[in-house]
Design an enzyme around this catalytic site. Structure first.
Site, PDB file in Angstrom:
ATOM      1  N   LYS A 224      -0.430  10.756  -4.233  1.00 50.16           N
ATOM      2  CA  LYS A 224       0.424  11.635  -3.419  1.00 50.16           C
ATOM      3  C   LYS A 224      -0.001  13.082  -3.618  1.00 50.16           C
ATOM      4  CE  LYS A 224       4.724   8.925  -3.484  1.00 50.16           C
ATOM      5  NZ  LYS A 224       4.811   8.716  -2.039  1.00 50.16           N
TER       6      LYS A 224
ATOM      7  N   ARG B 206       7.076  -2.327  -1.571  1.00 55.53           N
ATOM      8  CA  ARG B 206       7.094  -3.655  -0.951  1.00 55.53           C
ATOM      9  C   ARG B 206       6.297  -4.669  -1.762  1.00 55.53           C
ATOM     10  NH1 ARG B 206       4.454  -1.039   4.355  1.00 55.53           N
ATOM     11  NH2 ARG B 206       5.576   0.722   3.459  1.00 55.53           N
TER      12      ARG B 206
HETATM   13  N1  BES Z   1       8.597   5.904  -2.828  1.00 56.97           N
HETATM   14  C1  BES Z   1       7.910   6.147  -1.611  1.00 56.97           C
HETATM   15  C2  BES Z   1       8.834   6.417  -0.443  1.00 56.97           C
HETATM   16  C3  BES Z   1       9.453   7.787  -0.406  1.00 56.97           C
HETATM   17  C4  BES Z   1       8.737   8.865   0.043  1.00 56.97           C
HETATM   18  C5  BES Z   1      10.769   7.942  -0.725  1.00 56.97           C
HETATM   19  C6  BES Z   1       9.328  10.096   0.124  1.00 56.97           C
HETATM   20  C7  BES Z   1      11.370   9.177  -0.644  1.00 56.97           C
HETATM   21  C8  BES Z   1      10.643  10.257  -0.214  1.00 56.97           C
HETATM   22  C9  BES Z   1       7.064   4.930  -1.243  1.00 56.97           C
HETATM   23  O1  BES Z   1       6.547   4.219  -2.302  1.00 56.97           O
HETATM   24  C10 BES Z   1       5.905   5.433  -0.462  1.00 56.97           C
HETATM   25  O2  BES Z   1       5.126   6.140  -1.005  1.00 56.97           O
HETATM   26  N2  BES Z   1       5.851   5.056   0.801  1.00 56.97           N
HETATM   27  C11 BES Z   1       4.814   5.492   1.643  1.00 56.97           C
HETATM   28  C12 BES Z   1       4.391   4.330   2.495  1.00 56.97           C
HETATM   29  C13 BES Z   1       3.148   4.576   3.294  1.00 56.97           C
HETATM   30  C14 BES Z   1       1.964   4.724   2.390  1.00 56.97           C
HETATM   31  C15 BES Z   1       2.961   3.434   4.242  1.00 56.97           C
HETATM   32  C16 BES Z   1       5.352   6.627   2.504  1.00 56.97           C
HETATM   33  O3  BES Z   1       6.505   6.579   2.918  1.00 56.97           O
HETATM   34  O4  BES Z   1       4.619   7.584   2.707  1.00 56.97           O
HETATM   35 MN    MN Z   2       4.685   4.986  -2.953  1.00 58.88          MN
END
Ligand code: BES
Ligand code: MN
Ligand code: ZN
Length: 521
Positions: free
Chosen positions: A280, A354
């Protein structure tokens, strides 16, 4: 803080503060009117001077109200009388508690809890007052070595009910409110704890302590047991971290017998989500300590359910690990075999939630569940879709979705039903495996739910995406305790139905409110 339930007149309360409501424009509630009369129109005079118009959430503290036995009277604006509903009621309670902490009053008697709120009874009024009060007073300051902004917590709050005959219902509501609040506090504390303290093993310890305190069953699986179950997808996420994964199972046996099919709650327990190799961006990454809020909320709901001794069988399952980059971490393009036997091409290691949930969903088949609800901070896309107001709700059973929406409405912890249609499943196609773990940019929260649905074919299932509702960002950053209230209400509703309690408008209701009429004292 200590709570009390009481019926009696506001002018007779010998207490530091009496809290009464005022509608817009300056219309007095019953309690405010009684104080006005005994003081020869003192309250009315103050209102006519124009310092308080009854706007929702406004407050005014009055000292030395003639002939009243209390030290202060707090007027709380309620907004327009005909618009005064559950949401306004909660807002008024919250405002009164915030204002109370600005005074030196240690004890207060609140008459807001006896206001008429459409479709809600005494039990609900008291329950919600307790929940909102404790939510408003919550602080996470265990790492502050200096007390910066000292906020006093009043010692005792008495909640008024209209009549003496309402006292028993009030007490019931209070017990429910306290149980929900304890669950929310646990969820908030766990959510707020930093990743270096709240590790998968820390969550496991919390679960053990919960089980010990409430005579429930607990089982904690470690790395080897998880591997033996074939949870390759879960372990792929855990692999890059030095923290050992934990798979937590908690059981409450409140049903008629052990054969009664349980409600199963599954919570995403990523104690820190760096994104893994699909790292990230650095900005705001610290907020990913909240990525275990799904786990925290199901543990919180469990706590509330056992405290309330809900008459149903309940299983709480938490797959927990960190998502970290490392030389041995799972890489984009890797293919793993889930516990279900289905293979997954991990095209983005940041779509890890997931990957741990799918194995947990397969695992819970063994409980022959009546229903499975998973709770997860799953997608940023859900925040884009619904903001911080509604939790995203997905299900393979419309009736289940309706029950969950209704439960959320009842307690002001709302969810919004989103589709899990076949058309969206297409987006998860992988050239080399049974599915990919991402579906591209469009409809990100839906494709995430579609992914999970492939592991939930054998039972009624719902998924709550709480990415937008589990915590607040910015200067008030912190866990909210959502969706503990929704989950507990849903469990209570199910228990009510099983007990054959009054069902109105398609869902169970506690006893109807009686019409207002005052008790002498
Ligand atoms: N934990 C995150 C989701 C999230 C992001 C929650 C921002 C709260 C605020 C999750 O694991 C994630 O990173 N999801 C990705 C999925 C994508 C790579 C398909 C996302 O939402 O960017
Ligand atoms: Mn994630
Ligand atoms: Zn995550």
């Amino acid at each position: 803080m200590e709570f009390n339930i009481k019926s009696g007149s506001p002018e007779k309360q010998r207490v530091a503060c009496v809290i009464v409501g005022v509608y817009e424009t300056r219309k007095l509630t019953l309690a405010a009117d009684l104080l006005d009369r005994i003081s020869n129109g003192f309250i009315g005079d103050v209102l006519r001077r124009g310092d308080m118009e009854g706007k929702l959430g406004s407050t005014l503290i009055l000292h030395s109200v003639p002939h009243a036995l209390c030290d202060r009277v707090m007027l709380v604006g309620l907004g327009k009388e005909r618009d005064f509903r559950a949401k306004e009621y909660r807002e008024a309670i919250r405002a009164s508690i915030k204002a109370l902490t600005q005074t030196s009053a240690n004890e207060a008697v609140s008459y807001l809890s006896e206001l008429p709120v459409k479709k809600h009874d005494v039990e609900w009024m008291v329950e919600q007052a307790a929940v909102v009060t404790l939510d408003a007073l919550y602080r996470f300051d265990r790492f502050k070595t200096r007390n910066e902004d000292v906020v006093r917590e009043p010692r005792k709050l008495t909640l008024a009910v209209p009549r003496r005959s309402d006292l028993a219902d009030g007490e019931k509501g209070l017990l429910r409110g306290l149980a929900i609040s304890h669950g929310m506090k646990l969820a908030k504390d766990l959510g707020n704890l930093p990743g270096n303290i709240c590790t998968p093993d820390y969550l496991a310890t919390q679960a053990r302590e919960l089980a010990a305190a409430f005579a429930s069953d607990v089982e904690i699986l470690g790395q080897d047991e998880i591997a033996a179950l074939g949870m390759e997808s879960f372990l792929a996420v855990a692999r890059g971290s030095v923290e050992a994964p934990r798979f937590i199972v908690l059981r409450h046996w409140g049903g008629k017998n052990r054969e009664e099919r349980p409600v199963v709650l599954v919570g995403k327990g990523i104690t820190f989500d760096s994104g893994g190799i699909s790292l990230k961006p650095g900005e705001g990454m610290g907020e990913m300590k909240f990525d275990m809020c799904g786990a925290a909320s199901v543990l919180g709901a469990f706590r509330a359910a056992v405290e309330m001794k809900l008459p149903l069988n309940l299983v709480v399952v938490v797959p927990s690990c960190e998502n970290m980059p490392a030389g041995n971490a799972v890489k984009p393009g890797d293919i793993v075999k889930s516990m279900s036997g289905q293979t997954i091409e991990i095209l983005n290691t940041d779509a890890e939630g997931r990957l741990i949930l799918c194995d947990a969903l397969t695992y819970v088949e063994r409980f022959n569940p009546a229903v499975v609800v998973d709770v997860a901070t799953l997608t940023g896309a859900c925040v884009v879709a619904l903001g911080h107001v509604a939790t995203g709700l997905f299900s393979n059973q419309d009736a289940l979705a309706r029950d969950l929406v209704a439960a959320g409405e009842e307690v002001g912890d709302r969810a919004w039903h989103m589709p899990v249609w076949d058309e969206y499943q297409e987006m998860l196609k992988s050239p080399s495996a049974d599915m990919a773990n991402i579906g591209g940019r469009p409809a990100g929260s839906i494709t995430a739910a579609c992914f999970l649905s492939r592991f939930a074919k054998n039972f009624d299932w719902a998924h709550l995406d709480i990415a937008g509702t589990a915590w607040k960002s910015g200067k008030d950053m912190g866990a909210t305790g959502r969706p503990v209230p929704l989950l507990v209400q849903y469990l209570q509703d199910r228990a009510d139905i099983a007990l054959g309690n009054v069902v109105r408008r398609g869902r169970p209701r506690r006893e109807a409110p009686e019409t207002a009429e005052d008790d002498a004292d």
